[in-house]
Design a protein around this motif. Structure first.
Motif, PDB file in Angstrom:
ATOM      1  N   THR A   7       0.877  -1.198  -0.134  1.00 54.04           N
ATOM      2  CA  THR A   7       0.061   0.013   0.048  1.00 54.04           C
ATOM      3  C   THR A   7       0.858   1.344   0.005  1.00 54.04           C
ATOM      4  O   THR A   7       0.652   2.167  -0.777  1.00 54.04           O
ATOM      5  CB  THR A   7      -0.965  -0.005   1.072  1.00 54.04           C
ATOM      6  OG1 THR A   7      -1.648  -1.169   1.253  1.00 54.04           O
ATOM      7  CG2 THR A   7      -1.746   1.092   1.264  1.00 54.04           C
ATOM      8  N   VAL A   8       1.815   1.261   0.783  1.00 47.95           N
ATOM      9  CA  VAL A   8       2.594   2.526   1.077  1.00 47.95           C
ATOM     10  C   VAL A   8       3.458   2.643  -0.190  1.00 47.95           C
ATOM     11  O   VAL A   8       3.754   3.664  -0.978  1.00 47.95           O
ATOM     12  CB  VAL A   8       3.763   2.283   2.154  1.00 47.95           C
ATOM     13  CG1 VAL A   8       4.701   3.294   2.165  1.00 47.95           C
ATOM     14  CG2 VAL A   8       2.996   2.265   3.534  1.00 47.95           C
ATOM     15  N   LEU A   9       3.997   1.663  -0.861  1.00 49.58           N
ATOM     16  CA  LEU A   9       4.636   1.378  -2.275  1.00 49.58           C
ATOM     17  C   LEU A   9       3.813   1.806  -3.307  1.00 49.58           C
ATOM     18  O   LEU A   9       4.338   2.676  -4.108  1.00 49.58           O
ATOM     19  CB  LEU A   9       5.410   0.065  -2.545  1.00 49.58           C
ATOM     20  CG  LEU A   9       6.532  -0.066  -3.645  1.00 49.58           C
ATOM     21  CD1 LEU A   9       7.508   1.057  -3.573  1.00 49.58           C
ATOM     22  CD2 LEU A   9       6.622  -1.541  -4.159  1.00 49.58           C
ATOM     23  N   GLY A  50       1.791   2.240  -9.725  1.00 50.68           N
ATOM     24  CA  GLY A  50       1.436   2.308  -8.431  1.00 50.68           C
ATOM     25  C   GLY A  50      -0.247   2.127  -8.663  1.00 50.68           C
ATOM     26  O   GLY A  50      -0.723   1.463  -7.600  1.00 50.68           O
ATOM     27  N   ALA A  51      -0.910   2.374  -9.597  1.00 52.44           N
ATOM     28  CA  ALA A  51      -2.444   2.331  -9.673  1.00 52.44           C
ATOM     29  C   ALA A  51      -2.612   0.741  -9.604  1.00 52.44           C
ATOM     30  O   ALA A  51      -3.644   0.061  -8.728  1.00 52.44           O
ATOM     31  CB  ALA A  51      -2.858   2.766 -10.734  1.00 52.44           C
ATOM     32  N   VAL A  52      -1.820   0.023 -10.454  1.00 52.24           N
ATOM     33  CA  VAL A  52      -2.120  -1.443 -10.485  1.00 52.24           C
ATOM     34  C   VAL A  52      -1.899  -2.200  -9.080  1.00 52.24           C
ATOM     35  O   VAL A  52      -2.562  -3.031  -8.610  1.00 52.24           O
ATOM     36  CB  VAL A  52      -1.147  -2.088 -11.548  1.00 52.24           C
ATOM     37  CG1 VAL A  52      -1.050  -3.681 -11.541  1.00 52.24           C
ATOM     38  CG2 VAL A  52      -1.719  -1.628 -13.011  1.00 52.24           C
ATOM     39  N   LEU A  53      -0.741  -1.592  -8.450  1.00 59.90           N
ATOM     40  CA  LEU A  53      -0.306  -2.153  -7.112  1.00 59.90           C
ATOM     41  C   LEU A  53      -1.537  -1.993  -6.036  1.00 59.90           C
ATOM     42  O   LEU A  53      -1.947  -2.857  -5.156  1.00 59.90           O
ATOM     43  CB  LEU A  53       1.062  -1.605  -6.709  1.00 59.90           C
ATOM     44  CG  LEU A  53       1.556  -2.213  -5.428  1.00 59.90           C
ATOM     45  CD1 LEU A  53       1.775  -3.725  -5.595  1.00 59.90           C
ATOM     46  CD2 LEU A  53       2.879  -1.602  -5.049  1.00 59.90           C
ATOM     47  N   ARG A  59      -8.044  -5.175  -3.810  1.00 60.43           N
ATOM     48  CA  ARG A  59      -8.842  -6.271  -4.455  1.00 60.43           C
ATOM     49  C   ARG A  59      -8.659  -7.452  -3.393  1.00 60.43           C
ATOM     50  O   ARG A  59      -9.585  -8.365  -3.159  1.00 60.43           O
ATOM     51  CB  ARG A  59      -8.254  -6.838  -5.999  1.00 60.43           C
ATOM     52  CG  ARG A  59      -9.529  -7.729  -6.542  1.00 60.43           C
ATOM     53  CD  ARG A  59      -9.182  -7.698  -7.771  1.00 60.43           C
ATOM     54  NE  ARG A  59      -9.778  -8.978  -8.442  1.00 60.43           N
ATOM     55  CZ  ARG A  59      -9.646  -9.390  -9.394  1.00 60.43           C
ATOM     56  NH1 ARG A  59      -8.464  -9.125 -10.204  1.00 60.43           N
ATOM     57  NH2 ARG A  59     -10.042 -10.819  -9.748  1.00 60.43           N
ATOM     58  N   GLN A  60      -7.773  -7.796  -2.944  1.00 62.52           N
ATOM     59  CA  GLN A  60      -7.250  -8.809  -2.110  1.00 62.52           C
ATOM     60  C   GLN A  60      -7.853  -8.592  -0.803  1.00 62.52           C
ATOM     61  O   GLN A  60      -8.504  -9.481  -0.173  1.00 62.52           O
ATOM     62  CB  GLN A  60      -5.560  -8.740  -1.633  1.00 62.52           C
ATOM     63  CG  GLN A  60      -4.875  -9.507  -2.624  1.00 62.52           C
ATOM     64  CD  GLN A  60      -3.467  -9.710  -2.254  1.00 62.52           C
ATOM     65  OE1 GLN A  60      -3.056  -8.828  -1.414  1.00 62.52           O
ATOM     66  NE2 GLN A  60      -2.675 -10.601  -3.158  1.00 62.52           N
ATOM     67  N   ARG A  61      -8.173  -7.299  -0.092  1.00 60.19           N
ATOM     68  CA  ARG A  61      -8.689  -6.924   0.818  1.00 60.19           C
ATOM     69  C   ARG A  61     -10.221  -7.488   1.010  1.00 60.19           C
ATOM     70  O   ARG A  61     -10.804  -7.780   1.735  1.00 60.19           O
ATOM     71  CB  ARG A  61      -8.536  -5.529   1.390  1.00 60.19           C
ATOM     72  CG  ARG A  61      -7.368  -5.299   1.865  1.00 60.19           C
ATOM     73  CD  ARG A  61      -7.114  -3.920   2.403  1.00 60.19           C
ATOM     74  NE  ARG A  61      -5.615  -3.675   2.625  1.00 60.19           N
ATOM     75  CZ  ARG A  61      -5.285  -2.375   3.176  1.00 60.19           C
ATOM     76  NH1 ARG A  61      -5.996  -1.235   2.872  1.00 60.19           N
ATOM     77  NH2 ARG A  61      -4.112  -2.321   3.525  1.00 60.19           N
ATOM     78  N   ALA A  62     -10.881  -7.186  -0.298  1.00 59.23           N
ATOM     79  CA  ALA A  62     -12.285  -7.249  -0.522  1.00 59.23           C
ATOM     80  C   ALA A  62     -12.625  -8.730  -0.552  1.00 59.23           C
ATOM     81  O   ALA A  62     -13.740  -9.156  -0.292  1.00 59.23           O
ATOM     82  CB  ALA A  62     -12.573  -6.573  -2.038  1.00 59.23           C
ATOM     83  N   SER A  63     -11.583  -9.545  -1.010  1.00 59.90           N
ATOM     84  CA  SER A  63     -11.863 -11.010  -1.258  1.00 59.90           C
ATOM     85  C   SER A  63     -11.658 -11.603   0.229  1.00 59.90           C
ATOM     86  O   SER A  63     -12.251 -12.677   0.111  1.00 59.90           O
ATOM     87  CB  SER A  63     -10.936 -11.628  -2.215  1.00 59.90           C
ATOM     88  OG  SER A  63      -9.629 -11.494  -1.571  1.00 59.90           O
TER      89      SER A  63
END
Length: 64
Positions: A7-9, A50-53, A59-63
């Motif tokens: 997230t920070v990256l 950055g947008a893809v990351l 998306r991982q958090r939502a799943s």
């Protein structure tokens, strides 16, 4: 903790990419990068990365 690093990256890539893109596009003056097409392209690549990351992190958090 493992989600904080991407997230920070991602946010850093977005911010740095935005600055480099604006400098390369001759919108943000005051640097050797101002008006350089190379920095415009590098900035756009950083913005996309950055947008893809960030998209993948969200998306991982939502799943879960």
């Amino acid at each position: 903790m493992t989600r904080a690093v991407p997230t920070v990256l991602g946010v850093l890539l977005l911010l740095i990419g935005a600055v480099w893109t604006l400098q390369g596009a001759n919108v943000l003056p005051g640097s050797f990068m101002t008006g350089s097409r190379f920095w415009l392209v590098v900035g756009l690549v950083c913005l996309v990365a950055g947008a893809v990351l960030l998209y993948r992190v969200v998306r991982q958090r939502a799943s879960r």
